[in-house]
Every structure is written in C-alpha cells, then in structure tokens.
Design an enzyme around this catalytic site. Structure first.
Site, PDB file in Angstrom:
ATOM      1  N   CYS A 329       1.142  -2.533 -10.436  1.00 41.80           N
ATOM      2  CA  CYS A 329       0.677  -1.550 -11.395  1.00 41.80           C
ATOM      3  C   CYS A 329       0.392  -2.185 -12.742  1.00 41.80           C
ATOM      4  CB  CYS A 329       1.806  -0.542 -11.480  1.00 41.80           C
ATOM      5  SG  CYS A 329       1.836   0.413 -12.926  1.00 41.80           S
ATOM      6  N   GLY A 371       8.853   3.342  -7.273  1.00 39.30           N
ATOM      7  CA  GLY A 371       8.218   2.162  -7.850  1.00 39.30           C
ATOM      8  C   GLY A 371       9.194   1.204  -8.512  1.00 39.30           C
ATOM      9  N   TYR A 417      -1.831  -6.446  -0.510  1.00 36.01           N
ATOM     10  CA  TYR A 417      -1.211  -5.230  -1.040  1.00 36.01           C
ATOM     11  C   TYR A 417      -1.881  -4.907  -2.371  1.00 36.01           C
ATOM     12  CZ  TYR A 417       2.441  -2.168  -2.990  1.00 36.01           C
ATOM     13  OH  TYR A 417       3.121  -1.111  -3.552  1.00 36.01           O
ATOM     14  N   MET A 420      -3.274   1.466  -5.974  1.00 33.01           N
ATOM     15  CA  MET A 420      -4.238   2.548  -5.748  1.00 33.01           C
ATOM     16  C   MET A 420      -5.139   2.726  -6.973  1.00 33.01           C
ATOM     17  SD  MET A 420      -3.822   3.530  -2.691  1.00 33.01           S
ATOM     18  CE  MET A 420      -4.215   5.225  -2.256  1.00 33.01           C
ATOM     19  N   ARG A 433      -6.330   9.867  -8.627  1.00 30.06           N
ATOM     20  CA  ARG A 433      -4.932   9.682  -9.031  1.00 30.06           C
ATOM     21  C   ARG A 433      -4.829   9.268 -10.499  1.00 30.06           C
ATOM     22  NH1 ARG A 433      -0.440   6.020  -8.705  1.00 30.06           N
ATOM     23  NH2 ARG A 433       1.289   7.264  -7.924  1.00 30.06           N
TER      24      ARG A 433
HETATM   25  P1  XMP Z   1       6.261  -0.749  -5.645  1.00 30.83           P
HETATM   26  O1  XMP Z   1       6.934  -1.421  -6.807  1.00 30.83           O
HETATM   27  O2  XMP Z   1       7.237  -0.216  -4.668  1.00 30.83           O
HETATM   28  O3  XMP Z   1       5.543   0.516  -6.301  1.00 30.83           O
HETATM   29  O4  XMP Z   1       5.213  -1.608  -5.033  1.00 30.83           O
HETATM   30  C1  XMP Z   1       4.838   1.453  -5.567  1.00 30.83           C
HETATM   31  C2  XMP Z   1       4.407   2.576  -6.471  1.00 30.83           C
HETATM   32  O5  XMP Z   1       3.502   2.130  -7.481  1.00 30.83           O
HETATM   33  C3  XMP Z   1       2.628   3.198  -7.846  1.00 30.83           C
HETATM   34  N1  XMP Z   1       1.260   2.703  -7.754  1.00 30.83           N
HETATM   35  C4  XMP Z   1       0.535   2.340  -8.798  1.00 30.83           C
HETATM   36  N2  XMP Z   1       0.780   2.461 -10.100  1.00 30.83           N
HETATM   37  N3  XMP Z   1      -1.306   1.499 -10.563  1.00 30.83           N
HETATM   38  C5  XMP Z   1      -0.157   2.085 -10.980  1.00 30.83           C
HETATM   39  O6  XMP Z   1       0.020   2.268 -12.175  1.00 30.83           O
HETATM   40  C6  XMP Z   1      -1.632   1.336  -9.269  1.00 30.83           C
HETATM   41  O7  XMP Z   1      -2.695   0.829  -8.914  1.00 30.83           O
HETATM   42  C7  XMP Z   1      -0.663   1.806  -8.328  1.00 30.83           C
HETATM   43  N4  XMP Z   1      -0.671   1.883  -6.998  1.00 30.83           N
HETATM   44  C8  XMP Z   1       0.531   2.448  -6.662  1.00 30.83           C
HETATM   45  C9  XMP Z   1       2.897   4.348  -6.899  1.00 30.83           C
HETATM   46  O8  XMP Z   1       3.676   5.287  -7.586  1.00 30.83           O
HETATM   47  C10 XMP Z   1       3.642   3.677  -5.769  1.00 30.83           C
HETATM   48  O9  XMP Z   1       4.485   4.542  -5.054  1.00 30.83           O
END
Ligand code: XMP
Length: 520
Positions: A329, A371, A417, A420, A433
């Site tokens: 993120c 997250g 990985y 989003m 989103r």
């Molecule tokens: P982890 O740390 O488990 O986090 O890989 C997964 C969570 O990250 C969020 N998510 C994002 N947040 N930009 C963001 O700011 C992104 O591109 C993104 N993609 C996913 C989401 O809440 C997920 O469950």
C-alpha cells in the site's frame, strides 16, 4: 488495586499515556497475565466474523485479485476461515466463483446439476470445466433414469456421443438410491443416515429420490472424506463451505452485483473501500441491508473510532479497520487519513465494544483488523483487540492464490502480489475502491510486487494457526472471548518497546542463520 508489576500498563492507560502517537506491532510488549495450565493445542480459536457468522479460525483473506478467488476460498474455508472474493471480475464471473465454493463440499447437494439422456457427453465435459462438478444424475422430466460420472466417459474419446450411451442406467443403481421418506426429517440426523447408507453401499454417490422417483439431492463419498480430513472447516446450514464477496462503493453499479452474489449463495458481503465513512459507502450499505436484511455486511475501511461507530449506525455487521498499512500500500505517501495499525485497531475496537454495550447490541459487532500483518506475533497482537485479522501478503504466495509464479535471480520461487490501488489492478475495476473515476491524472495507491512462495494452504495455514494458539497460550488464555474480557478489564498489561528492545526482540549477534518459515 496495586499492581505487582507497576512498570507495565493496562491497555486503556497505555494508549492514554502514548496519546497522540500512532503505534504498531513492534512498539508493543504484552505481558503474560495468567498461569499457563494448558497446551497450545487446547486453545479454542473460534470467533465471530460478522454479527451472525461464527468461524473456527480468527482470520479472513483479503478481497484482492492475487489472493481471493475460488481455489483459495475453498482451501481456507477447509482450514476454518472464509475468503472474500474480490470484484475485479465481471459480475457473472464473481458469482460463478462463489458458486464453485458453495458446491465444493456439501452434506446434501440440494439442487444437483443434471443432464438428459439425449444430451451430448461434451456437455458433461463443459460442466466439469466450468463448475468442477463431475457427478451428474440423468433425468427425464426430473425423474431419475441414470447416472454419469467421470468414470463413465473420456472427454476425448466419447465427447461426440450421447449421455444415454455411457450413463449407468437406473436398474444398475438400485444399491445407491435412497427414498427421501425413509430418511429422518431432522437435517443432521438425515445427513448422518445418508452418509451411513453411502459408506455401506461401496458406491461413490448416494442418490436421494422422492416418491415419484424424482431426484431430490445427493451425497458423495469424497465429501465425507473431506469432512473427516478437515475438522475445522466452516459450513452453512446446508453443509456448504462459507464464502464472502466484495462489492464496490458505487451505488449505481452495485445492485446487479449484489443480486447475483446473493443468488449464488454468498454468505456475507464486504463493501470494499480504502476510505470508509463516506456517503457512497453509507448508500451501498443501507441498500444491501434494505434489500437483503439476512446478508451480513462488512463495512470499512476505517482507522478512527468515529468512522467505526458510523458504520454501526448505518447497519454494518462488522467493522474493517486499517488505512495505509497494507504491505503493498502506498496510500500513506499519497493521501492522509491513515493510522498505525495497533492504535487504529485498539481505538476502533474499544469504541465499538462500548457502543454495543451501551446500546445493548447483542451479539456485538465484530472488528476485523486488516493489513500490515507479517508475523504470527503481529496477528496475536491484533487479536488482543480485534475479533478477526484480515490477511493479504501472508496468503499471497500460497499455491492456491491466483498470482503468477516468478523466479528471481537467485532462483527463489516468488508469486506476484499487487495492491488493488496499483494502476494494473485499478484498471480491472478496483479504481472504485480508491474513488478514482478517470485515469487522466491517476495516482496509484498501491504497488506491484512479489512475495515468497509458501506452498499449499493445507501446510502453511496450520502453522499460522499454531502461531496464533501459542500467542494466546503465552498470555494464559484458552480462547479469544476470555482474552478480550481481560484486555478490556485491564488485566493484560502492555509496555512500549524501545528501539534497543526491538533489536533485542529480533534475531541478533549471529554471523548467519536459516529460517524455517516462509515469511518474507
Ligand atoms: P497486507 O499487509 O496483509 O495488507 O498485504 C492487505 C490489505 O491492504 C489493503 N490494500 C491496499 N491498500 N493500496 C492500499 O492503500 C492498495 O493498493 C491496496 N491493496 C490492498 C487492503 O485493505 C488489504 O486487505
């Protein structure tokens, strides 16, 4: 009451003392609270993921395109927790993914897919490819006349022939047919009896018919075997695996998607937004609760108590907490409103708990901390306050995750990985989103990266479960409910880790070492 150990603080005082600071996993030491008089294997990890859904493992997989599709959804449901199927898919495909999970393991397969004797075998081949179903009752005007399974045809050799030429006809199926009226009315007793009949029959499937000879349902031997192999698996009242699905916060887009997902049998929905507490999210949440009051809805993401409470007022059945903390993120670098995950989780969980108590909301609204989780102890720390932890990167490299396999220069096996909010994923739908309506001046909120391959879910997730159980055991708690009671009553004490403490807590003073866990 005077504490024996006056140097550590109960959660409320700890966060008060560090008020104005945003803290996360490595900032915390948690002190053992009770004498350990049980083994880690005795810890009960069950919890509630939404107000009305219980699960056996306090995890959920994130609605991301490199993680949550049907293969992973099946694998994790067998391990005790659900996946949320992402929405970077056309509506029909997202619904088809939900259907595949629901059909995977059933006690009774209630509306089995059937074929007619005059159908071509090629239709059976297609059905297997599309749905994974390969046991097909053959019917004429609903009356059972035969059975076609994978053993009866070869896709190559027989595809031009008709079902009636290869099916096993009714007269040869007598030993594997049961009359509905001969089985008990109670669901559980009926399933137990049907399983018994099947195991006695030597056959792979038991066909249940009504008095007119019409197919009612079936049970299969592989389902019985799967149930025995995965005692933690989570199922609905028809014995199908549990699965959730994400929907975007665009009110105009959401109606058809919600309808198709509900028709496909989805167990809960997740209104997926990186910045919750918005008018659009409220509209979508209220629409779903109005049209489908029996479907539980997860709302988020929020990071502050005010946003969490709004979610409850608007009808949410679970609150998802986490802004700017995911491993992929970049939101914290391009916008504001983010917060370190432990402070966010504590702040929201405490407010939700107090609100539910005050307004007598029973069962209380669960909190999902989403997250930033990269180690077992981080999950343990999140679960001090949250009911469930949502995982992205920790599930991304599994065999069942859809991300592409890559080998790096050292020959290590990796899997792609991506966030989003990355340009690549956003173009496939998740722009919603991040409230992006045009790509003209697009600012990515996520990156495209890779994680170490972790092997099959069936080997990796049991290690995560052991890790969580050890976290609870090390503090002296046998289950999450008693841990939460003690944390919020001030029985569990916290300390801030110093920078030197963080070093000490890591592996140090070695020339080199090997790792036994596929953590990155
Ligand atoms: P982890 O740390 O488990 O986090 O890989 C997964 C969570 O990250 C969020 N998510 C994002 N947040 N930009 C963001 O700011 C992104 O591109 C993104 N993609 C996913 C989401 O809440 C997920 O469950």
């Amino acid at each position: 009451m005077e504490r024996i150990d006056p140097f550590a603080l109960p959660a409320a005082q700890f966060f008060q003392r560090f008020g104005g600071e945003s803290l996360t996993f490595d900032d915390l030491h948690i002190l053992q609270a009770r004498t350990i008089d049980f083994g880690a294997n005795e810890v009960d990890l069950s919890t509630r993921i939404t107000r009305n859904l219980r699960i056996n493992t306090p995890l959920v997989s994130s609605p991301m395109e490199d993680i949550s599709e049907y293969q992973l959804a099946i694998a994790v449901a067998l391990q005790g927790f659900p996946a949320v199927i992402h929405y970077n898919l056309p509506v029909e495909e997202q619904a088809a993914q939900v259907r595949r999970v629901k059909r995977y393991e059933n006690g009774f397969i209630m509306e089995p897919i059937t074929l007619a004797p005059e159908d071509p075998i090629s239709r059976a081949v297609e059905i297997e490819r599309e749905t994974g179903v390969s046991t097909l009752p053959i019917v004429e005007e609903r009356r059972l006349v035969g059975l076609l399974t994978k053993n009866d045809y070869s896709g190559k050799k027989h595809s031009q022939r008709l079902v009636k030429e290869r099916m096993v006809p009714l007269e040869r199926l007598r030993h594997q047919i049961a009359l509905l009226s001969d089985l008990p009315a109670d669901d559980a007793a009926r399933l137990a009896k049907a399983n018994d009949l099947l195991l006695e029959s030597h056959a792979g499937v038991l066909l249940i018919v009504n008095g007119r000879g019409e197919i009612d349902s079936l049970v299969t031997r592989t389902d019985i075997e799967k149930s025995e192999a995965f005692p933690d698996s989570i199922k609905d009242r028809h014995d199908s695996l549990l699965v959730g699905a994400a929907v975007p916060t665009r009110p105009e887009e959401v109606k058809e998607r919600v309808r198709e997902l509900v028709n496909a049998g989805v167990d809960f929905l997740c209104v997926d937004s990186s910045h919750g507490n918005s008018l659009h999210e409220r509209q979508v949440l209220e629409y779903i609760k109005g049209e489908h009051p029996r479907i539980d809805v997860i709302y988020g993401n929020v990071a502050e108590a005010g946003g969490a409470i709004k979610g409850i007022e608007w009808g949410a059945d679970a609150i998802r907490v986490g802004k700017g903390v995911g491993s992929i993120c970049s939101t914290s670098r391009v916008s504001l409103g983010t917060r370190s995950q432990i402070t966010a989780t504590y702040s929201c969980a405490r407010a939700v708990r107090e609100y539910c108590r005050k307004h007598r909301i029973e069962p209380a609204v669960p909190v999902i901390s989403d997250g930033g989780y990269g180690t077992f102890s981080a999950i343990g720390k999140g679960l001090l306050f949250a009911d469930v932890v949502m995982l992205g990167s920790m599930l991304a490299g599994t065999d069942e995750a859809p991300g592409e396999v890559i080998y790096d220069r050292q020959g290590r096996k990796l899997k792609e990985y991506k966030g989003m909010g990355s340009l690549e994923a956003s173009r496939r739908g998740s722009a919603a989103r991040y409230d992006v309506n045009s790509f003209d001046a697009f600012v990515a909120e996520g990156v495209v990266g890779s994680v170490r391959a972790k092997g099959p879910v069936s080997r990796w997730v049991p290690q995560i479960k052991t890790g969580i159980a050890k976290c609870l055991q090390s503090l002296g708690f046998r289950d999450l409910a008693s841990l939460h009671e003690a944390v919020f009553a001030g029985e569990v004490l916290l300390e801030r880790m110093s920078e030197a403490g963080k070093k000490e807590a890591g592996i140090h003073d070695l020339v080199e070492y090997t790792r036994d866990l596929p953590l990155d």
